[in-house]
Design a protein around this motif. Structure first.
Motif, short mmCIF file in Angstrom:
data_model
loop_
_atom_site.label_atom_id
_atom_site.label_comp_id
_atom_site.label_asym_id
_atom_site.label_seq_id
_atom_site.Cartn_x
_atom_site.Cartn_y
_atom_site.Cartn_z
N ASN A 246 0.82 -1.22 0.00
CA ASN A 246 0.00 0.00 0.00
C ASN A 246 0.86 1.28 0.00
N HIS A 247 2.17 1.10 -0.16
CA HIS A 247 3.09 2.24 -0.18
C HIS A 247 2.92 3.12 1.05
N LEU A 248 2.80 2.49 2.18
CA LEU A 248 2.58 3.25 3.43
C LEU A 248 3.83 3.34 4.30
N GLU A 249 4.95 2.75 3.84
CA GLU A 249 6.17 3.02 4.57
C GLU A 249 6.63 4.42 4.17
N PRO A 250 7.19 5.27 4.97
CA PRO A 250 7.58 4.96 6.35
C PRO A 250 6.52 5.34 7.39
N GLN A 251 5.29 5.79 7.00
CA GLN A 251 4.32 6.19 8.04
C GLN A 251 3.95 5.03 8.95
N VAL A 252 3.78 3.87 8.34
CA VAL A 252 3.38 2.71 9.13
C VAL A 252 4.54 1.72 9.17
N SER A 253 4.85 1.23 10.36
CA SER A 253 5.92 0.23 10.46
C SER A 253 5.53 -0.83 11.49
N ILE A 254 6.25 -1.92 11.47
CA ILE A 254 5.93 -3.05 12.34
C ILE A 254 7.19 -3.48 13.08
N ILE A 255 7.03 -3.71 14.37
CA ILE A 255 8.11 -4.30 15.15
C ILE A 255 7.71 -5.72 15.48
N ASN A 256 8.61 -6.65 15.21
CA ASN A 256 8.33 -8.04 15.56
C ASN A 256 8.90 -8.29 16.96
N GLY A 257 8.02 -8.36 17.95
CA GLY A 257 8.49 -8.58 19.31
C GLY A 257 7.33 -8.66 20.29
N ASP B 72 8.18 -5.91 25.78
CA ASP B 72 9.47 -5.28 25.49
C ASP B 72 9.30 -3.95 24.76
N ALA B 73 8.08 -3.43 24.71
CA ALA B 73 7.81 -2.22 23.93
C ALA B 73 8.75 -1.08 24.31
N ALA B 74 9.06 -0.97 25.61
CA ALA B 74 9.88 0.14 26.06
C ALA B 74 11.32 0.06 25.54
N ASP B 75 11.71 -1.10 24.99
CA ASP B 75 13.03 -1.22 24.36
C ASP B 75 13.11 -0.40 23.07
N TRP B 76 11.94 -0.21 22.43
CA TRP B 76 11.93 0.47 21.13
C TRP B 76 11.26 1.84 21.19
N ILE B 77 10.31 1.97 22.13
CA ILE B 77 9.50 3.19 22.15
C ILE B 77 9.64 3.86 23.52
N LYS B 78 9.90 5.14 23.49
CA LYS B 78 10.12 5.86 24.74
C LYS B 78 8.86 5.86 25.60
N LYS B 79 9.04 5.65 26.87
CA LYS B 79 7.89 5.66 27.78
C LYS B 79 7.28 7.06 27.85
#
Lengths: 252, 252
Positions: free
Chosen positions: A93-104, A108-115
């Protein structure tokens, strides 16, 4: 496009949103509940927000939300196969980079996303307690999506609350039989329930789905029960509100 | 019959139940909510039960329940004038001794009714917190019925739970904006919420009333959200379910 697909996959179209999405009956297909949640969630239109979709599955909620906001949307999905499907749908759908996926794991969300940094969290979590074995699907992919094998309400609420900034909004879809537990777990995690919407399959039927909005550190006042969302008419046709979510508004 | 009435009183008829009831615009008239609660409450048909209606007002709920059970029904009403109206309505319908009224505070219920002995408690309590002054009625009779001036949710739940036998049922009607507080207060008083029904004035409107069933010492499982109760159609006519509660079922 076909070489993008594995043998058990197909591409479905969400007509109302003009989106293509990779599905697979053997690992994951989104349900109406995901569509309802994406419709229910209120996201900022601008590009300065941060939106997280927990338990993202094949990414359907993030894809739909991208049509309502310019802000970045990150989905978190535990199952590698599903995260991979989501990634390919985002590309399709050509939606990168607005939409992305983390496999995890969402834990562990706080490892990638600031609290304390997120504006909106959405989550369509597994509905069934791990102890409810009767309905457990022998297919492990489907079982993980339906049963609380790798996460549970407590963790969902704790992670959601940890990610959200003060007054950030959380949106969940779940089953009515767990409403009391959901409300208690939200409260225990500083998420004040604000809006509740019940989804009834037909006018004379019990609710089978709930949509709930919580605000991090919100006040106790102003709780509302939104108009009933009724899915089908007596002839099993979608009623206009749901039909518009799936197929867009009629022109007449 | 007229000499039974004080100057500001009139007799209204609940057609569906073939009941007459004394009302007074200057002290108390029952609302649709009382009718909805009496309909929602499940009472044993036999004569061996014990049913208590707290905050009985002019006795409307007890009168209607008498048409669904042979068990004795006792209303408790704080306001002397209202208890007196209720008593005269009971006589007018020849329902003594099945239905009776105690004039007193619900907090003193255990002075008259044995604890852990009651099968069903109903209550249409004051809806507004005492602190919500904006809408307080200058008429003291009406203010006491609407605002928590002489009782509150905590006391209602405590008294209800104290009266009920194990597995006895409680039925409340209230406002959606207090749902969270109601659920918490029930739980704190050993009343397990079991059924919740939302009342929507029209199909596209937010719920303005809730009906809730709790079971004393009930299990945490099996919570249900009943079919939506929608009051009016788009032309402001009562829909059939409510119409039947007020006027009886149509013959066709």
């Amino acid at each position: 496009m076909d070489q993008l697909l594995q043998s058990d996959e197909r591409v479905d179209r969400i007509i109302s949103q003009n989106l293509d999405i990779i599905q697979s009956p053997s690992v994951f297909s989104f349900s109406l509940d995901a569509i309802l949640l994406a419709d229910f969630a209120q996201v900022p239109k601008h590009h300065k927000g941060k939106i997280i979709d927990l338990c993202a599955g094949n990414g359907v909620i993030g894809l739909i939300l991208s049509q309502k906001t310019k802000s970045p949307i990150i989905g978190i999905e535990l199952q590698k196969r599903l995260a991979n499907m989501a990634e390919r749908s985002i590309q399709m759908n050509h939606l990168e980079p607005q939409v992305s996926i983390i496999n995890g794991a969402i834990g562990d969300a706080a490892d990638w996303i600031k609290k304390d940094s997120v504006d909106v969290v959405t989550c369509n979590p597994p509905y069934f307690a791990a102890t409810e074995k009767s309905t457990r699907n022998p297919n492990q992919h489907l079982a993980i999506a339906r049963h609380e094998l790798h996460t549970n309400l407590d963790e969902v609420m704790k992670v959601t609350s940890g990610l959200l900034k003060m007054n950030g909004k959380a949106y969940f879809v779940h089953r009515p039989d767990r409403l009391l537990e959901i409300l208690e777990t939200m409260k225990a995690n500083r998420l004040a329930p604000k809006k509740l919407r019940f989804v009834y399959p037909k006018i004379g039927k019990e609710a089978n789905t709930i949509l709930i909005e919580g605000i991090k550190d919100g006040k106790d006042t102003g709780f509302r029960v939104l108009p009933p969302l009724i899915v089908y008419d007596d002839g099993n046709q979608y009623l206009p509100e749901v039909s518009a979510m799936l197929f867009g508004k009629e022109n007449d």
